[in-house]
Every structure is written in structure tokens, then in C-alpha cells.
Design a protein around this motif. Structure first.
Motif, PDB file in Angstrom:
ATOM      1  N   GLN A 109       0.836  -1.203   0.000  1.00 39.19           N
ATOM      2  CA  GLN A 109       0.000   0.000   0.000  1.00 39.19           C
ATOM      3  C   GLN A 109       0.870   1.252   0.000  1.00 39.19           C
ATOM      4  O   GLN A 109       0.600   2.226  -0.710  1.00 39.19           O
ATOM      5  CB  GLN A 109      -0.927  -0.011   1.216  1.00 39.19           C
ATOM      6  N   ARG A 110       1.915   1.231   0.828  1.00 46.38           N
ATOM      7  CA  ARG A 110       2.822   2.376   0.875  1.00 46.38           C
ATOM      8  C   ARG A 110       3.538   2.551  -0.457  1.00 46.38           C
ATOM      9  O   ARG A 110       3.684   3.673  -0.957  1.00 46.38           O
ATOM     10  CB  ARG A 110       3.843   2.174   2.003  1.00 46.38           C
ATOM     11  N   PHE A 111       3.987   1.438  -1.031  1.00 44.25           N
ATOM     12  CA  PHE A 111       4.676   1.481  -2.326  1.00 44.25           C
ATOM     13  C   PHE A 111       3.777   2.123  -3.381  1.00 44.25           C
ATOM     14  O   PHE A 111       4.211   2.983  -4.148  1.00 44.25           O
ATOM     15  CB  PHE A 111       5.073   0.066  -2.738  1.00 44.25           C
ATOM     16  N   ARG A 112       2.512   1.717  -3.414  1.00 42.87           N
ATOM     17  CA  ARG A 112       1.586   2.276  -4.405  1.00 42.87           C
ATOM     18  C   ARG A 112       1.354   3.766  -4.173  1.00 42.87           C
ATOM     19  O   ARG A 112       1.313   4.555  -5.123  1.00 42.87           O
ATOM     20  CB  ARG A 112       0.248   1.520  -4.363  1.00 42.87           C
ATOM     21  N   SER A 113       1.232   4.162  -2.907  1.00 43.43           N
ATOM     22  CA  SER A 113       0.952   5.571  -2.634  1.00 43.43           C
ATOM     23  C   SER A 113       2.132   6.468  -3.017  1.00 43.43           C
ATOM     24  O   SER A 113       1.935   7.598  -3.454  1.00 43.43           O
ATOM     25  CB  SER A 113       0.612   5.756  -1.150  1.00 43.43           C
ATOM     26  N   ILE A 114       3.352   5.956  -2.872  1.00 44.62           N
ATOM     27  CA  ILE A 114       4.544   6.745  -3.201  1.00 44.62           C
ATOM     28  C   ILE A 114       4.744   6.841  -4.705  1.00 44.62           C
ATOM     29  O   ILE A 114       5.087   7.905  -5.242  1.00 44.62           O
ATOM     30  CB  ILE A 114       5.794   6.140  -2.522  1.00 44.62           C
ATOM     31  N   THR A 115       4.536   5.746  -5.413  1.00 40.56           N
ATOM     32  CA  THR A 115       4.883   5.691  -6.840  1.00 40.56           C
ATOM     33  C   THR A 115       3.728   6.024  -7.773  1.00 40.56           C
ATOM     34  O   THR A 115       3.949   6.195  -8.976  1.00 40.56           O
ATOM     35  CB  THR A 115       5.417   4.295  -7.197  1.00 40.56           C
TER      36      THR A 115
END
Length: 438
Positions: free
Chosen positions: A2-8
Motif C-alpha cells: 500500500q505504501r509502495f503504491r501511494s509513493i509511486t
């Protein structure tokens, strides 16, 4: 994820072929992002995977050209090693987003950490737990800085000793290379803790020894039973007898650090005696002055008591003089150290006095700012030269962060414990073992 998606999300992601293949097929390419994959088989993959959201390139020159053509995007490098290395060498990376997973993991691929000395922690999440795996993790963000790392000053000092130091005899008979009169400065703002990263240093060892000092204890067995053996060699029966301290029990350091901090001027018996109300409590006086007279030039304490040196197993190497300075809501510390074992001792003294400054700042409602250490006889033992040379070959990593619990503010010195402190993001090279001269 989820964090990866929000950053990228909405940007571009750059990866090597192995990283691309590690993504489950149903999720390739990553949705909502322009995917750029570096692979020798770019032509074959392009025809086999026609998708406007993915570009295959076969060289770093092609990769740089694609990034340049889409400079309106926010680009994120997600692996592997050679791709990370390429962009870190170009110094075009401004931020890093790291997930620290607690526990022992088997790894066969490692991040190219030789480029990380110009990054620092700017944010760290609380420690979280994954209910499925039972593992704990936290998110840590790093940002590029332009100045040289504080640790580099420490490494430069040891390099200077190896290059210009003079051979000297010493109390331990081991012999040293030494210089005289140096100074180091460390930034303590934003939670930074100046731990040596070019080899492993035990935060637990540093913390427990400091807490032991602060409560005024002189019984080294309190540390030893917790696995902290650093005082064992200087408090054996033979060592104490050789110092003429035949009346002290094994494990008694005598009228050393903690006794002077909390009971300066009192008559020392043994580590088993109760010294409550005896002598000057320098540590509490420092707290009082910081709170009541923060601009005082007398916010000082010392572990060096000439009248009591004969009652000490080892006269203080550090804390010969400590001064604290309050400025616009920040607290700084300046410590003079008469004798500096740079490889073993100084690597622990630096974070110890940084922690002391953090604790005092917390107790007094201030923020830590700077640690300054001035040194006298500054040396490398002759049996540490090989270890120092190895350490100097390693690039420093970003310093970790420390969190001090707010409950420390109202706790008595004897009530402070490990749970009140949290070390965050400590990246380090492997340990380098060395014998301590006693």
C-alpha cells in the motif's frame, strides 16, 4: 505494498529484468505508472508484451534518454542492485524510502550502501506488526544532504593518527600511536544519533552503561549479568589489588563515574554502601540550572575528582569536564576527554553523550542540538591498527534516529530503562573484533 503504491502512483518506476520478473504476472506492468525495464532482451520483450505503460531498454544510455524524455514524471528506482548503483552514482536520487524488518533474514542481494553517506533520516513511522507473518517493521524515509557526514570526522581522526601519530608507551604496556588535542562535533537535531556505522556498535551496551552511571551505581556486576562485560577486566580481583584497592569486592569500580556524577565529594566505601544524601548530586544540579537559569555559564559537571582518584579502579577517561548550553529551546553538550581509545572507547562515548544530551533535553522540555567532544591524548592502540585500517576502507552509512519516551521527563534516574528508548534505522557494516587493553 500500500505504501509502495501511494509513493509511486502517477509517476515512473525504473527496474531491472529480475525485479520485473519478480512482480506477479497479473500485476505486470504496475498499473498507473510508466514502467521502464532494463534488460538485454528488450526487443523480444517489447514485441511479446505490447503495452503503452511499459518501455524496455537495453542500456543505461537508453534508460537515461527515456527518463529525460519524461522529465515531467516523478521517477522511482525500485531495483535491482545495478540500477540503484547507476542512479546513486549520478547523484540524481534525492530521497529513499526504506522498510526495516525486524528479525534475522537470509539474504543474497544487498543494497549498494557505499553511496549512502550523504543521506539522513527525515521521518520514521512507529513499529508495526504483520499479523500474518508475525514480523515487525517500520517505514523510514531518507533525504539527501550536501554536507559530509559527522562520522567522516571520526574516521578522519583515526586516519590522522595512523598517518601522523607518534609511538608512545602507556599504562597497559600495549603501546599506542597518538596525537594531542582534537575536537569533533555531531548534529543531534531531528533525533539524529551519531552511532558509528562503519562497524557495529551495540546501542544496548551504550544505553545500559549510561543508565548505570546516571543512577550512581559502581557495581559492575549489575552490567555483567545483563551481558555488558566492558568493565569486567578493570574490576577483577587481580586488577583491584594491583591498584591497592584490596578492600573493594570484585566487580567494584570504586569512586568512578556514577559516584562522582551523583555523590561528588562523599567518602567512598564500597559499591554496597548507601550514599543517599551524601556529596553533591551534580546530575540533578545540572537539571535544576537548565530549568531555572538556562543562560548560566555554570551548567557543568565532572567525573574528575583528584581527591578520589586513589579510590577508583580506573580514573575517568571521559567526563573530565562536561558543560551544557541552552539556546532558543535547544540543548548542546561539550565534553572533554583526557584519554581517548579511538577504536573501541570513542565509538561508544559519542552515542553515550548524545544520549545523555537527549535525556537531559527531554527532562527539561528542550530539543537536543549539538554534541562537541574535545580530546586530550587521542590514540589508537598498536593492536588495533589492522582493525582501524579495515574500518577506514568502509563508507559511512546514514546515522540512525533515537526516540526518547516522554515518560523520561518525570522518571527518577533509577527508574529509567531500555523500554524508554528506541533506536530507529541503524544500518551498519559488520562487527570488527578487537582486544581491549586493561
Amino acid at each position: 505494498m500500500q505504501r509502495f503504491r501511494s509513493i509511486t502512483a502517477g509517476g515512473g518506476v525504473i527496474m531491472g529484468r529480475t525485479t520485473f520478473d519478480s512482480i506477479p504476472e497479473e500485476h505486470r506492468p504496475l498499473k498507473g505508472r510508466l514502467n521502464v525495464v532494463l534488460t538485454r532482451s528488450s526487443a523480444d520483450l517489447m514485441s511479446a508484451t505490447p503495452d503503452p505503460n511499459i518501455i524496455f531498454v537495453s542500456s543505461f544510455d537508453e534508460l537515461d534518454a527515456v527518463v529525460g524524455q519524461h522529465d515531467h514524471l516523478s521517477w522511482h528506482v525500485i531495483g535491482g542492485v545495478s540500477v540503484y548503483q547507476h542512479f546513486l552514482e549520478k547523484r540524481s536520487v534525492t530521497s529513499m524510502y526504506v522498510t526495516f524488518v525486524e528479525g534475522s533474514l537470509e539474504c543474497d542481494t544487498f543494497f549498494p550502501h557505499q553511496f549512502l553517506s550523504h543521506f539522513e533520516i527525515t521521518r520514521a513511522s512507529a513499529l508495526m506488526s504483520d499479523t500474518t507473518s508475525g514480523m515487525s517493521y517500520r517505514f523510514v524515509d531518507y533525504t539527501r544532504i550536501t554536507s559530509e557526514s559527522d562520522e567522516r570526522m571520526y574516521l578522519n581522526l583515526m586516519q590522522d593518527i595512523l598517518t601522523t601519530g607518534h609511538s608512545r608507551d602507556d599504562r597497559t604496556t600495549m603501546g599506542t600511536l597518538a596525537v594531542f588535542g582534537r575536537q569533533l562535533k555531531f548534529d543531534l537535531t531531528n533525533g539524529k544519533l551519531p552511532m558509528v556505522t562503519t562497524r557495529f556498535t551495540s546501542f544496548r551496551m551504550v544505553l545500559l552503561e549510561l543508565l548505570w552511571f546516571m543512577k550512581g551505581s559502581t557495581d559492575t556486576r549489575e552490567l555483567s549479568v545483563q551481558g555488558i562485560k566492558i568493565w569486567d577486566g578493570n574490576t577483577t580481583r587481580d586488577f583491584l589489588d594491583a591498584r591497592g584497592l584490596t578492600d573493594l569486592p570484585t566487580g567494584d569500580m570504586g569512586a568512578g563515574y556514577g559516584f562522582q556524577w551523583r555523590h561528588f565529594g562523599a567518602t567512598y566505601g564500597t559499591c554496597h554502601d548507601d550514599y543517599t544524601g551524601h556529596g553533591v548530586d551534580q546530575l540533578n544540579e545540572v537539571v535544576r540550572l537548565i530549568k531555572e537559569d538556562p543562560h548560566s555559564r555554570r551548567i557543568c559537571m565532572t567525573g574528575w575528582n583528584p581527591a578520589a582518584l586513589g579510590r577508583m579502579a580506573l580514573p575517568p577517561c571521559h567526563s573530565c569536564f562536561i558543560q551544557f548550553y541552552v539556546d532558543q529551546g535547544h540543548l548542546s553538550c561539550h565534553m572533554y576527554q583526557r584519554s581517548v581509545d579511538c577504536f573501541l572507547g570513542l565509538a561508544a562515548n559519542i552515542p553515550s553523550y548524545a544520549l545523555l544530551t537527549n535525556i537531559l533535553a527531554t527532562k527539561c522540555g528542550l530539543l537536543p542540538k549539538e554534541l562537541i567532544i574535545s580530546t586530550g591524548d587521542t590514540h589508537v592502540y598498536s593492536n588495533h591498527v589492522e582493525q582501524v585500517t579495515l574500518q577506514l576502507s568502509r563508507p559511512p552509512l546514514p546515522p540512525p534516529m533515537v526516540r526518547v519516551s516522554p515518560v523520561v521527563k518525570d522518571k527518577d534516574w533509577a527508574e529509567l530503562n531500555e523500554a524508554d528508548f528506541e533506536l530507529i534505522g541503524y544500518m551498519h557494516h559488520p562487527s570488527i573484533r578487537a582486544h581491549m587493553s586493561v
